[in-house]
Design a protein around this motif. Sequence first.
Motif, short mmCIF file in Angstrom:
data_model
loop_
_atom_site.label_atom_id
_atom_site.label_comp_id
_atom_site.label_asym_id
_atom_site.label_seq_id
_atom_site.Cartn_x
_atom_site.Cartn_y
_atom_site.Cartn_z
N ASP A 251 -105.44 17.22 77.57
CA ASP A 251 -105.34 17.59 78.56
C ASP A 251 -103.98 16.56 79.37
OD1 ASP A 251 -105.28 17.85 81.47
OD2 ASP A 251 -107.36 18.75 81.12
N VAL A 252 -103.46 16.74 79.68
CA VAL A 252 -102.65 15.91 80.15
C VAL A 252 -103.03 14.78 81.76
CG1 VAL A 252 -100.68 16.42 79.94
CG2 VAL A 252 -100.66 17.27 81.57
N SER A 253 -103.78 15.81 82.32
CA SER A 253 -104.67 15.34 83.45
C SER A 253 -105.78 14.30 83.75
CB SER A 253 -104.89 16.31 84.67
OG SER A 253 -106.42 17.23 83.96
N SER A 254 -106.25 14.58 81.55
CA SER A 254 -107.31 13.33 81.30
C SER A 254 -106.69 11.41 81.13
CB SER A 254 -108.20 13.75 80.32
OG SER A 254 -109.00 13.30 79.39
N GLU A 255 -107.44 10.66 81.25
CA GLU A 255 -107.00 9.51 81.40
C GLU A 255 -107.29 9.14 79.76
OE1 GLU A 255 -106.29 5.09 83.51
OE2 GLU A 255 -107.50 6.22 83.95
N ALA A 256 -108.36 9.39 78.83
CA ALA A 256 -108.52 9.32 77.97
C ALA A 256 -107.76 10.07 77.17
CB ALA A 256 -110.38 9.57 78.15
N ASP A 257 -107.48 11.56 77.35
CA ASP A 257 -107.03 12.26 76.58
C ASP A 257 -105.09 11.56 75.69
OD1 ASP A 257 -109.03 14.15 75.77
OD2 ASP A 257 -107.48 15.76 77.06
N VAL A 258 -104.54 11.14 77.58
CA VAL A 258 -103.18 10.61 77.03
C VAL A 258 -103.13 9.60 76.49
CG1 VAL A 258 -101.35 9.83 78.76
CG2 VAL A 258 -103.09 11.76 79.45
N GLU A 259 -104.23 8.84 76.32
CA GLU A 259 -104.05 7.12 75.70
C GLU A 259 -103.79 8.08 74.31
OE1 GLU A 259 -103.62 3.96 76.48
OE2 GLU A 259 -103.19 5.28 78.39
N ARG A 260 -105.19 8.77 73.84
CA ARG A 260 -105.28 9.15 73.17
C ARG A 260 -103.96 9.60 72.54
NH1 ARG A 260 -105.83 13.74 70.85
NH2 ARG A 260 -106.68 14.67 72.59
N ILE A 261 -103.18 10.20 72.69
CA ILE A 261 -101.79 11.47 72.86
C ILE A 261 -101.00 9.61 72.15
CG2 ILE A 261 -99.57 12.31 73.24
CD1 ILE A 261 -102.32 14.10 75.48
N ALA A 262 -100.87 9.42 73.45
CA ALA A 262 -99.89 7.37 72.70
C ALA A 262 -99.97 7.29 72.14
CB ALA A 262 -99.50 7.10 74.24
N GLY A 263 -101.16 6.70 70.93
CA GLY A 263 -101.94 5.73 70.48
C GLY A 263 -101.60 6.30 68.85
N THR A 264 -102.17 8.33 69.06
CA THR A 264 -101.16 9.09 67.79
C THR A 264 -99.71 8.73 67.84
OG1 THR A 264 -102.98 10.11 68.57
CG2 THR A 264 -101.48 11.57 67.56
N VAL A 265 -99.06 9.08 68.96
CA VAL A 265 -97.20 9.39 68.16
C VAL A 265 -97.33 7.56 67.96
CG1 VAL A 265 -95.24 9.21 69.31
CG2 VAL A 265 -97.21 10.86 70.06
N GLY A 266 -97.57 6.71 68.73
CA GLY A 266 -97.35 5.34 68.30
C GLY A 266 -98.03 4.82 66.97
N GLN A 267 -99.15 5.41 66.73
CA GLN A 267 -99.33 5.44 65.02
C GLN A 267 -98.65 5.88 64.85
OE1 GLN A 267 -103.83 6.16 64.81
NE2 GLN A 267 -103.53 5.24 62.18
N HIS A 268 -98.17 7.17 64.24
CA HIS A 268 -97.53 7.44 63.48
C HIS A 268 -96.39 7.96 63.36
CE1 HIS A 268 -97.92 11.53 61.30
NE2 HIS A 268 -96.77 12.33 62.26
N TYR A 269 -95.23 7.64 64.14
CA TYR A 269 -94.27 7.05 64.05
C TYR A 269 -93.49 5.78 64.50
CZ TYR A 269 -93.07 12.24 64.58
OH TYR A 269 -93.31 14.07 64.46
N GLY A 270 -94.47 5.08 65.45
CA GLY A 270 -94.26 3.90 66.01
C GLY A 270 -93.17 4.12 66.78
N ARG A 271 -92.88 4.56 67.33
CA ARG A 271 -91.73 4.47 68.64
C ARG A 271 -92.19 6.32 69.20
NH1 ARG A 271 -86.23 4.20 65.66
NH2 ARG A 271 -85.12 4.85 67.96
N VAL A 272 -91.34 5.60 70.04
CA VAL A 272 -91.13 7.28 71.08
C VAL A 272 -89.58 7.15 72.57
CG1 VAL A 272 -92.59 6.32 73.52
CG2 VAL A 272 -92.00 8.86 73.25
N ASP A 273 -89.02 7.71 71.73
CA ASP A 273 -87.38 7.71 72.93
C ASP A 273 -87.33 8.92 73.45
OD1 ASP A 273 -85.89 6.32 70.41
OD2 ASP A 273 -86.81 7.66 69.26
N VAL A 274 -87.79 9.94 73.75
CA VAL A 274 -87.42 10.36 74.74
C VAL A 274 -88.83 11.47 75.51
CG1 VAL A 274 -86.88 13.15 75.53
CG2 VAL A 274 -84.93 11.71 74.14
N LEU A 275 -89.92 11.43 76.36
CA LEU A 275 -90.77 12.27 76.85
C LEU A 275 -90.04 13.11 77.58
CD1 LEU A 275 -94.02 12.36 77.32
CD2 LEU A 275 -93.68 10.54 79.60
N VAL A 276 -90.93 14.44 77.33
CA VAL A 276 -90.16 15.28 78.50
C VAL A 276 -91.48 15.62 78.94
CG1 VAL A 276 -89.55 17.85 78.24
CG2 VAL A 276 -88.66 15.80 77.17
N ASN A 277 -91.92 15.57 80.07
CA ASN A 277 -93.11 15.96 80.93
C ASN A 277 -93.16 17.81 81.70
OD1 ASN A 277 -94.93 13.91 81.08
ND2 ASN A 277 -93.31 12.72 82.28
#
Length: 152
Positions: free
Chosen positions: A69-95
Amino acid sequence: MTCPSTLEGMETTVRVAVVTGSSQGIGRRTAEVLAGKGYALALNDIQSTAGTLESVRRSGAEAIEVLGDVSSEADVERIAGTVGQHYGRVDVLVNNAGISFIRPAEDTGAAEWRRVLEVNLTGPFLLCRAFGKMMLARGEGAIVNVASVAGL
């Protein structure tokens, strides 16, 4: 939830895009276009993105699903952490994730109104903050905020 990847845990040179609200509509089509341009994808929604995953993988794109859920601070931190761990980077965020209640104000409850504000305003703020940190650390990145004419 994430799907297995050959890139997990390794920094990739492939451009990586995070697309919220990617299970259908504009989010799904955005993911398909980015996949066609060679991006690896992190697909987010509160419901399964299985159809989008299948579509982008058919085009040869690397993709993972990160439900939350993008409105959940905990979920967003988990999402970002997963992307960072999986790919090591992010170039584009589409909200792209968004909701609306198309009905007269007198028929809309306060809880429904707050939910719209949380998803449509707080969500992009939380995502920009989390993924913006990653982009700033690399010195590059792009954030695209999608809105509806209904917001007017």
